[in-house]
Design a protein around this motif. Sequence first.
Motif, mmCIF file in Angstrom:
data_model
loop_
_atom_site.group_PDB
_atom_site.id
_atom_site.type_symbol
_atom_site.label_atom_id
_atom_site.label_comp_id
_atom_site.label_asym_id
_atom_site.label_seq_id
_atom_site.Cartn_x
_atom_site.Cartn_y
_atom_site.Cartn_z
ATOM 1 N N GLN A 1 -52.309 3.523 27.065
ATOM 2 C CA GLN A 1 -51.315 2.455 27.127
ATOM 3 C C GLN A 1 -51.390 1.787 28.503
ATOM 4 O O GLN A 1 -51.925 2.355 29.455
ATOM 5 C CB GLN A 1 -49.903 3.015 26.898
ATOM 6 N N ASP A 2 -50.819 0.597 28.602
ATOM 7 C CA ASP A 2 -50.819 -0.143 29.856
ATOM 8 C C ASP A 2 -49.574 0.214 30.658
ATOM 9 O O ASP A 2 -48.447 0.086 30.167
ATOM 10 C CB ASP A 2 -50.849 -1.641 29.574
ATOM 11 N N ALA A 3 -49.768 0.628 31.901
ATOM 12 C CA ALA A 3 -48.650 1.052 32.744
ATOM 13 C C ALA A 3 -47.683 -0.091 33.024
ATOM 14 O O ALA A 3 -46.466 0.116 33.104
ATOM 15 C CB ALA A 3 -49.177 1.624 34.064
ATOM 16 N N GLN A 4 -48.196 -1.306 33.176
ATOM 17 C CA GLN A 4 -47.324 -2.444 33.450
ATOM 18 C C GLN A 4 -46.421 -2.734 32.251
ATOM 19 O O GLN A 4 -45.232 -3.027 32.401
ATOM 20 C CB GLN A 4 -48.159 -3.673 33.803
ATOM 21 N N GLU A 5 -46.954 -2.648 31.050
ATOM 22 C CA GLU A 5 -46.149 -2.865 29.848
ATOM 23 C C GLU A 5 -45.082 -1.779 29.715
ATOM 24 O O GLU A 5 -43.942 -2.059 29.323
ATOM 25 C CB GLU A 5 -47.048 -2.888 28.615
ATOM 26 N N PHE A 6 -45.445 -0.550 30.047
ATOM 27 C CA PHE A 6 -44.477 0.534 29.992
ATOM 28 C C PHE A 6 -43.380 0.338 31.033
ATOM 29 O O PHE A 6 -42.204 0.588 30.758
ATOM 30 C CB PHE A 6 -45.178 1.881 30.213
ATOM 31 N N LEU A 7 -43.751 -0.119 32.226
ATOM 32 C CA LEU A 7 -42.770 -0.373 33.284
ATOM 33 C C LEU A 7 -41.730 -1.389 32.822
ATOM 34 O O LEU A 7 -40.518 -1.174 32.981
ATOM 35 C CB LEU A 7 -43.482 -0.888 34.539
ATOM 36 N N ILE A 8 -42.171 -2.501 32.261
ATOM 37 C CA ILE A 8 -41.250 -3.530 31.790
ATOM 38 C C ILE A 8 -40.358 -2.983 30.694
ATOM 39 O O ILE A 8 -39.153 -3.261 30.646
ATOM 40 C CB ILE A 8 -42.039 -4.764 31.300
ATOM 41 N N CYS A 9 -40.936 -2.166 29.815
ATOM 42 C CA CYS A 9 -40.172 -1.536 28.734
ATOM 43 C C CYS A 9 -39.058 -0.660 29.305
ATOM 44 O O CYS A 9 -37.897 -0.734 28.861
ATOM 45 C CB CYS A 9 -41.105 -0.722 27.844
ATOM 46 N N VAL A 10 -39.380 0.177 30.284
ATOM 47 C CA VAL A 10 -38.385 1.083 30.872
ATOM 48 C C VAL A 10 -37.289 0.290 31.583
ATOM 49 O O VAL A 10 -36.095 0.580 31.425
ATOM 50 C CB VAL A 10 -39.057 2.064 31.854
ATOM 51 N N LEU A 11 -37.672 -0.720 32.361
ATOM 52 C CA LEU A 11 -36.678 -1.523 33.062
ATOM 53 C C LEU A 11 -35.740 -2.223 32.085
ATOM 54 O O LEU A 11 -34.520 -2.268 32.299
ATOM 55 C CB LEU A 11 -37.360 -2.553 33.967
ATOM 56 N N ASN A 12 -36.298 -2.759 31.004
ATOM 57 C CA ASN A 12 -35.465 -3.427 30.012
ATOM 58 C C ASN A 12 -34.529 -2.446 29.310
ATOM 59 O O ASN A 12 -33.364 -2.766 29.048
ATOM 60 C CB ASN A 12 -36.334 -4.152 28.990
ATOM 61 N N GLU A 13 -35.025 -1.254 29.003
ATOM 62 C CA GLU A 13 -34.187 -0.253 28.341
ATOM 63 C C GLU A 13 -33.050 0.217 29.243
ATOM 64 O O GLU A 13 -31.907 0.360 28.808
ATOM 65 C CB GLU A 13 -35.039 0.945 27.894
ATOM 66 N N LEU A 14 -33.355 0.460 30.504
ATOM 67 C CA LEU A 14 -32.305 0.870 31.440
ATOM 68 C C LEU A 14 -31.294 -0.250 31.640
ATOM 69 O O LEU A 14 -30.086 -0.003 31.759
ATOM 70 C CB LEU A 14 -32.926 1.277 32.780
ATOM 71 N N HIS A 15 -31.769 -1.478 31.666
ATOM 72 C CA HIS A 15 -30.855 -2.618 31.792
ATOM 73 C C HIS A 15 -29.919 -2.695 30.583
ATOM 74 O O HIS A 15 -28.707 -2.884 30.740
ATOM 75 C CB HIS A 15 -31.652 -3.911 31.930
ATOM 76 N N ARG A 16 -30.471 -2.563 29.388
ATOM 77 C CA ARG A 16 -29.662 -2.618 28.170
ATOM 78 C C ARG A 16 -28.608 -1.521 28.165
ATOM 79 O O ARG A 16 -27.485 -1.716 27.682
ATOM 80 C CB ARG A 16 -30.549 -2.478 26.939
ATOM 81 N N ALA A 17 -28.960 -0.369 28.709
ATOM 82 C CA ALA A 17 -28.040 0.771 28.690
ATOM 83 C C ALA A 17 -26.944 0.658 29.741
ATOM 84 O O ALA A 17 -25.880 1.273 29.596
ATOM 85 C CB ALA A 17 -28.821 2.066 28.902
ATOM 86 N N LEU A 18 -27.167 -0.125 30.789
ATOM 87 C CA LEU A 18 -26.251 -0.137 31.930
ATOM 88 C C LEU A 18 -25.690 -1.520 32.245
ATOM 89 O O LEU A 18 -25.014 -1.696 33.263
ATOM 90 C CB LEU A 18 -26.986 0.397 33.177
ATOM 91 N N LYS A 19 -25.929 -2.497 31.395
ATOM 92 C CA LYS A 19 -25.560 -3.881 31.697
ATOM 93 C C LYS A 19 -24.060 -4.131 31.545
ATOM 94 O O LYS A 19 -23.356 -3.491 30.762
ATOM 95 C CB LYS A 19 -26.326 -4.831 30.776
ATOM 96 N N LYS A 20 -23.613 -5.088 32.343
ATOM 97 C CA LYS A 20 -22.244 -5.585 32.262
ATOM 98 C C LYS A 20 -22.309 -7.104 32.155
ATOM 99 O O LYS A 20 -23.129 -7.738 32.813
ATOM 100 C CB LYS A 20 -21.439 -5.182 33.501
ATOM 101 N N SER A 21 -21.437 -7.679 31.361
ATOM 102 C CA SER A 21 -21.451 -9.123 31.154
ATOM 103 C C SER A 21 -20.988 -9.852 32.402
ATOM 104 O O SER A 21 -20.125 -9.378 33.138
ATOM 105 C CB SER A 21 -20.555 -9.510 29.978
ATOM 106 N N SER A 22 -21.581 -11.022 32.631
ATOM 107 C CA SER A 22 -21.153 -11.881 33.732
ATOM 108 C C SER A 22 -21.210 -13.321 33.252
ATOM 109 O O SER A 22 -21.690 -13.611 32.162
ATOM 110 C CB SER A 22 -22.051 -11.694 34.956
#
Length: 324
Positions: A97-118
Amino acid sequence: MEEENSPCPGLTGLRNLGNTCYMNAILQCLCSVPPLVEYFLSGKYRGALQTKNGTSASAFACLLSNMWLGEFDCVSPEAFHSVLGIQHPTFCKWTQQDAQEFLICVLNELHRALKKSSKRQRVTSAKGGGVNVSETSIITQLFQGQLSYSITCQECETTTEKPESFTVLSLPIPSRSVCSLQDCLKCFFQQDTLTSTNQVHCSSCGKNQDAVVKATITKAPKIIIFHLKRFECQGKHKQKLGTDIRYPLSKLDLSPYGSRLFREDAQYSLCAVVNHTGLLDSGHYTAFCKHFLTGSWYSFDDARVAKIPNSSVQTDTAYLLFYQ
């Protein structure tokens, strides 16, 4: 193997689950970012955790805690890998797998789990995998920056500004055997002319026209990640660029690429590197991380962790660079 005590918290290897070196390298880099480590180890993440999407962040917090307890030389990332694989089955496969694609995936998942509306303006990203800036999280606070594309119609000279968020900047590599990170940045930020099928629609002219486009940084992230585009495709032909890219360990200045409103501290220091050795379909990922407690650099090769001198951090295999 979990046999001997780790000599220092944060110097814990990760077991390879079968072609998961790309995941281990990314996790080591993320788990070496001081404010991200503090956020999870302190338990602050629990107050932002979304019930619906919280499993990925909880699994990440558990893994990070195990890596920073200093109890083992090596731990298994299997629980985090399984949770992420439910949302992204591609990473469940035991293939390269591509490490850069995995990085973006992890960042997006953590964002979805911890996001607050603004109430911030919503923008989209065409490069590098940005996240929605109308919602904030520890991920946007640390990793998200803002570009502005200045688009000037060559017919009527009307200029419009197009904002774009980013969490990873994918940099082109000049066609030469040796270059610098600054050379890659200059390629990314150089003025470009859009003609023929790449024309843009001019609101003043009311039709598609040739245009000049130039990008600038309007907001620099606290942690900026550069993706060096070593893998390129030309039709069915794929190749890896082995260019030796020289990058500084400290005093990386991004101010030349900032807009007139750019008033933030643009001086960065290297904190982590993801390396890729080998070919496209049979390569191996490792990480170099600067330990923020000892100030020393360490090599992370799955379960193996070793201290390295500063002179060894510069390699011709760098694929992702983390600057803070």
